[in-house]
Design a protein around this motif. Structure first.
Motif, mmCIF file in Angstrom:
data_model
loop_
_atom_site.group_PDB
_atom_site.id
_atom_site.type_symbol
_atom_site.label_atom_id
_atom_site.label_comp_id
_atom_site.label_asym_id
_atom_site.label_seq_id
_atom_site.Cartn_x
_atom_site.Cartn_y
_atom_site.Cartn_z
ATOM 1 N N GLU A 153 51.774 -25.208 -26.055
ATOM 2 C CA GLU A 153 50.467 -24.589 -26.251
ATOM 3 C C GLU A 153 50.664 -23.214 -26.881
ATOM 4 O O GLU A 153 51.626 -22.510 -26.571
ATOM 5 C CB GLU A 153 49.730 -24.489 -24.921
ATOM 6 C CG GLU A 153 49.380 -25.844 -24.327
ATOM 7 C CD GLU A 153 48.522 -25.737 -23.081
ATOM 8 O OE1 GLU A 153 48.009 -24.632 -22.820
ATOM 9 O OE2 GLU A 153 48.375 -26.757 -22.376
ATOM 10 N N PRO A 154 49.757 -22.813 -27.772
ATOM 11 C CA PRO A 154 49.934 -21.522 -28.455
ATOM 12 C C PRO A 154 49.701 -20.352 -27.512
ATOM 13 O O PRO A 154 48.918 -20.449 -26.560
ATOM 14 C CB PRO A 154 48.861 -21.567 -29.547
ATOM 15 C CG PRO A 154 47.812 -22.483 -29.003
ATOM 16 C CD PRO A 154 48.545 -23.528 -28.207
ATOM 17 N N HIS A 155 50.403 -19.265 -27.785
ATOM 18 C CA HIS A 155 50.209 -18.007 -27.059
ATOM 19 C C HIS A 155 49.983 -16.921 -28.097
ATOM 20 O O HIS A 155 50.934 -16.410 -28.696
ATOM 21 C CB HIS A 155 51.416 -17.692 -26.184
ATOM 22 C CG HIS A 155 51.620 -18.673 -25.067
ATOM 23 N ND1 HIS A 155 50.913 -18.612 -23.896
ATOM 24 C CD2 HIS A 155 52.437 -19.751 -24.963
ATOM 25 C CE1 HIS A 155 51.288 -19.603 -23.103
ATOM 26 N NE2 HIS A 155 52.215 -20.322 -23.729
ATOM 27 N N GLY A 156 48.707 -16.592 -28.333
ATOM 28 C CA GLY A 156 48.402 -15.660 -29.408
ATOM 29 C C GLY A 156 48.835 -16.241 -30.735
ATOM 30 O O GLY A 156 48.460 -17.366 -31.083
ATOM 31 N N ASP A 157 49.645 -15.491 -31.469
ATOM 32 C CA ASP A 157 50.155 -15.968 -32.757
ATOM 33 C C ASP A 157 51.469 -16.723 -32.636
ATOM 34 O O ASP A 157 52.042 -17.127 -33.648
ATOM 35 C CB ASP A 157 50.352 -14.779 -33.710
ATOM 36 C CG ASP A 157 49.024 -14.192 -34.173
ATOM 37 O OD1 ASP A 157 48.023 -14.943 -34.158
ATOM 38 O OD2 ASP A 157 48.994 -13.005 -34.523
ATOM 39 N N ARG A 158 51.934 -16.888 -31.411
ATOM 40 C CA ARG A 158 53.205 -17.603 -31.217
ATOM 41 C C ARG A 158 52.931 -19.097 -31.090
ATOM 42 O O ARG A 158 52.221 -19.527 -30.187
ATOM 43 C CB ARG A 158 53.933 -17.071 -29.986
ATOM 44 C CG ARG A 158 54.513 -15.663 -30.186
ATOM 45 C CD ARG A 158 55.194 -15.152 -28.938
ATOM 46 N NE ARG A 158 54.235 -14.980 -27.841
ATOM 47 C CZ ARG A 158 54.566 -14.684 -26.597
ATOM 48 N NH1 ARG A 158 55.833 -14.528 -26.262
ATOM 49 N NH2 ARG A 158 53.628 -14.547 -25.680
ATOM 50 N N ARG A 159 53.526 -19.840 -31.982
ATOM 51 C CA ARG A 159 53.358 -21.290 -32.000
ATOM 52 C C ARG A 159 54.725 -21.943 -32.202
ATOM 53 O O ARG A 159 55.568 -21.411 -32.910
ATOM 54 C CB ARG A 159 52.403 -21.709 -33.126
ATOM 55 C CG ARG A 159 50.962 -21.287 -32.884
ATOM 56 C CD ARG A 159 50.047 -21.719 -34.020
ATOM 57 N NE ARG A 159 48.665 -21.715 -33.574
ATOM 58 C CZ ARG A 159 47.873 -20.649 -33.584
ATOM 59 N NH1 ARG A 159 48.341 -19.490 -34.040
ATOM 60 N NH2 ARG A 159 46.632 -20.739 -33.162
ATOM 61 N N ARG A 160 54.903 -23.117 -31.612
ATOM 62 C CA ARG A 160 56.175 -23.826 -31.710
ATOM 63 C C ARG A 160 55.924 -25.238 -32.229
ATOM 64 O O ARG A 160 54.880 -25.856 -31.943
ATOM 65 C CB ARG A 160 56.884 -23.894 -30.351
ATOM 66 C CG ARG A 160 57.192 -22.535 -29.731
ATOM 67 C CD ARG A 160 58.139 -22.684 -28.546
ATOM 68 N NE ARG A 160 59.472 -23.115 -28.988
ATOM 69 C CZ ARG A 160 60.444 -22.266 -29.345
ATOM 70 N NH1 ARG A 160 60.236 -20.955 -29.314
ATOM 71 N NH2 ARG A 160 61.620 -22.728 -29.731
ATOM 72 N N MET A 161 56.904 -25.752 -32.940
ATOM 73 C CA MET A 161 56.794 -27.137 -33.406
ATOM 74 C C MET A 161 58.174 -27.761 -33.591
ATOM 75 O O MET A 161 59.188 -27.059 -33.754
ATOM 76 C CB MET A 161 56.003 -27.219 -34.709
ATOM 77 C CG MET A 161 56.716 -26.694 -35.942
ATOM 78 S SD MET A 161 55.708 -26.963 -37.423
ATOM 79 C CE MET A 161 56.775 -26.245 -38.697
#
Length: 310
Positions: A273-281
């Motif tokens: 799940e995203p945290h602010g502008d932090r995203r993982r894929m």
């Protein structure tokens, strides 16, 4: 093995080798591609022989798995056929399926199923061989994740007989390497778990197997494992899925990327799940030439154009 005389335009055929590579044109192949062009291709050896630049040669369009159906549209005297791949939707290119060229010897004529068939089986192992008999010699190595194998009878001592295109007698596969094709749609997290097993796999432009894969191939193959047919290319995958508001994405959803004024060129699977502008894929990364799971760096975030749900 010679070319099947029934592989004529307008007829359907099936792939008889573990992995067949789809090419842009017969004259687009390179000297390094010989092992992929053989009647019985050695795809792992072919990929091992590619250098960093050859991994992204745009002469490769896609790959097909054992038993995958094609419609033959053209045949050349020197052993090539132009086909459309039924199970790889590509609406912009051809409404019938993904178009491209294959060596004809890697196909065999399609035959109608004899009688009612049981629920299809699908390979769940990353790679598995087919054997001539239970505990017997390997008859066909390199069968990859997502390959569908029609059952040819009940399991015997932990081995399952399966029908294989172009072979009169069934071959045998370790029963634990197969699962029934699910009757219900999978949860996105289940699909992510399958894709995550391919972490560390080499990035290959047009790759669609657990020997090597590209970004949209990773998405297509992970969903195919569960019987869901997504388009082959990233821009078509975006059109076939439902947009989400950024921030609403969850693990198993998809991120799509495009440069300003350009069409979508990349796709990845959301892993957190995203945290602010932090995203993982999780994605097959062109830059690193690997399937990796990572936080999106700033330059990647700058081309993020949306999150979608299958």
């Amino acid at each position: 093995m010679g070319v099947d005389v029934e592989l004529q335009p307008g007829r359907e055929a099936v792939v008889r080798v573990p992995v067949a590579t789809l090419w842009t044109a017969p004259d687009a192949v390179r000297p390094v591609d010989g092992r992929a062009l053989a009647d019985d291709p050695d795809v792992p050896a072919w990929l091992a022989g590619l250098d960093h630049d050859q991994q992204v040669g745009d002469c490769v369009l896609s790959q097909l798995l054992l038993g995958e159906r094609v419609l033959v549209t053209e045949r050349t005297p020197d052993g090539w056929v132009r086909v459309v791949v039924r199970d790889q939707p590509a609406a912009k290119l051809d409404p019938r399926g993904y178009p491209g060229w294959l060596p004809a010897a890697q196909l065999t004529a399609a035959t109608p199923a004899a009688g009612p068939s049981a629920a299809p089986l699908v390979v769940d192992a990353t790679v598995t061989p087919l054997h001539a008999a239970p505990h017997g010699p390997v008859a066909l190595p390199g069968i990859v994740l997502g390959t569908r194998l029609p059952a040819a009878g009940r399991a015997v001592d932990g081995w399952r007989p399966v029908h294989v295109p172009g072979r009169a007698e069934p071959l045998w596969v370790a029963e634990g390497d197969l699962v029934p094709l699910p009757a219900e749609r999978p949860e996105a997290k289940e699909v992510l778990a399958v894709a995550d097993r391919l972490r560390g796999l080499p990035y290959i432009w047009g790759g669609l197997s657990s020997h090597g894969i590209d970004c949209s191939g990773l998405v297509h193959l992970a969903w195919r494992r569960f019987g869901v047919s997504l388009p082959r290319d990233a821009d078509d995958q975006a059109e076939a899925t439902s947009p989400l508001a950024l921030g609403d994405e969850r693990p198993g959803d998809l991120y799509f990327f495009a440069r300003p004024g350009r069409r979508i060129h990349h796709v990845g699977i959301v892993t957190a799940e995203p945290h602010g502008d932090r995203r993982r894929m999780l994605h097959a990364c062109y830059r690193q030439r690997l399937v990796v799971e990572e936080q999106l760096p700033a330059d990647r975030l700058a081309t993020l154009v949306g999150a979608h749900r299958v």
